[in-house]
Design an enzyme around this catalytic site. Sequence first.
Site, mmCIF file in Angstrom:
data_model
loop_
_atom_site.group_PDB
_atom_site.id
_atom_site.type_symbol
_atom_site.label_atom_id
_atom_site.label_comp_id
_atom_site.label_asym_id
_atom_site.label_seq_id
_atom_site.Cartn_x
_atom_site.Cartn_y
_atom_site.Cartn_z
ATOM 1 N N GLY A 43 -12.590 36.989 75.734
ATOM 2 C CA GLY A 43 -13.178 37.197 73.894
ATOM 3 C C GLY A 43 -13.359 36.780 73.165
ATOM 4 O O GLY A 43 -13.508 36.528 72.160
ATOM 5 N N ASP A 104 -1.763 40.419 68.976
ATOM 6 C CA ASP A 104 -1.646 41.765 68.839
ATOM 7 C C ASP A 104 0.358 41.440 69.491
ATOM 8 O O ASP A 104 0.862 40.847 68.091
ATOM 9 C CB ASP A 104 -1.553 42.591 69.884
ATOM 10 C CG ASP A 104 -1.329 43.964 70.007
ATOM 11 O OD1 ASP A 104 -1.184 44.252 69.245
ATOM 12 O OD2 ASP A 104 -1.527 44.570 71.217
HETATM 13 P P1 5GP Z 1 -1.199 39.935 73.066
HETATM 14 O O1 5GP Z 1 -1.183 39.335 74.857
HETATM 15 O O2 5GP Z 1 -0.853 38.787 71.959
HETATM 16 O O3 5GP Z 1 -0.147 41.567 72.684
HETATM 17 O O4 5GP Z 1 -2.778 40.341 73.293
HETATM 18 C C1 5GP Z 1 -3.292 39.641 73.326
HETATM 19 C C2 5GP Z 1 -4.969 40.082 73.735
HETATM 20 O O5 5GP Z 1 -4.585 41.779 73.932
HETATM 21 C C3 5GP Z 1 -6.092 39.576 73.360
HETATM 22 O O6 5GP Z 1 -6.865 39.077 73.605
HETATM 23 C C4 5GP Z 1 -6.864 41.304 73.721
HETATM 24 O O7 5GP Z 1 -7.174 40.878 75.205
HETATM 25 C C5 5GP Z 1 -6.042 42.241 73.973
HETATM 26 N N1 5GP Z 1 -6.294 42.833 72.413
HETATM 27 C C6 5GP Z 1 -5.001 43.372 71.827
HETATM 28 N N2 5GP Z 1 -5.294 44.124 70.601
HETATM 29 C C7 5GP Z 1 -6.678 44.492 70.591
HETATM 30 C C8 5GP Z 1 -7.624 44.613 70.293
HETATM 31 O O8 5GP Z 1 -7.602 45.627 68.943
HETATM 32 N N3 5GP Z 1 -8.838 44.732 70.758
HETATM 33 C C9 5GP Z 1 -9.098 44.427 72.204
HETATM 34 N N4 5GP Z 1 -10.683 44.467 72.553
HETATM 35 N N5 5GP Z 1 -8.668 43.954 72.946
HETATM 36 C C10 5GP Z 1 -7.692 43.393 72.395
#
Ligand code: 5GP
Length: 178
Positions: A43, A104
């Site tokens: 990403g 996120d």
């Molecule tokens: P976390 O561990 O912070 O919950 O998630 C991070 C990862 O979740 C990001 O690197 C991404 O791959 C995915 N992610 C979280 N929110 C989104 C979003 O709104 N769109 C997309 N495409 N990926 C997301």
Amino acid sequence: MNYSVSDVLISAEQIAEKVRKLGEDIGRDYDGQDLMVIGILKGAVIFLSDLVRAIPATVEVSLDFMAVSSYGDSTKTSGIVRIVKDLDSSIKGRNILLVEDIVDTGLTLAYLVKLMHEREPRSLQICALLDKEERRRVHVPIRYRGFSIPDTFVVGYGLDYSGKWRGYPDIRTVEAAD
Ligand code: 5GP
């Protein structure tokens, strides 16, 4: 459920302006120093490639990449992170900038930061293009932040949904099509 790409949340122009500013900030902080920029695949790749070109040449930038996958479905994080591709080089004693597309819950980065610290870098900072602050479950210290966004799933500028829509030049929301 089928999904389709919806409204533009952040335009290509807004992204370009923000990347320019982030590059300037990073340039100021690491002036005359080495900086190893680590991209989290896949990403962050588009953001990273623009970002490193916005960092002034007074910073000696090198690149490496890491691929992680979290167990869970494509729109949720489980917090359990698996290293799919590790770094090619050692980070011991080096200035590290971890570049992520979106934070996120923070679970992915919290895990990576812990792992990186065990490898004894000289310094470790985080740069994230997007931040869904209201979803945070664990604290992650984001030194360079692009945009705070609401709790909505986004695609484009490197971010995908099930492998699709990474190539959009802007950040868009996704909506249920039926
Ligand atoms: P976390 O561990 O912070 O919950 O998630 C991070 C990862 O979740 C990001 O690197 C991404 O791959 C995915 N992610 C979280 N929110 C989104 C979003 O709104 N769109 C997309 N495409 N990926 C997301």
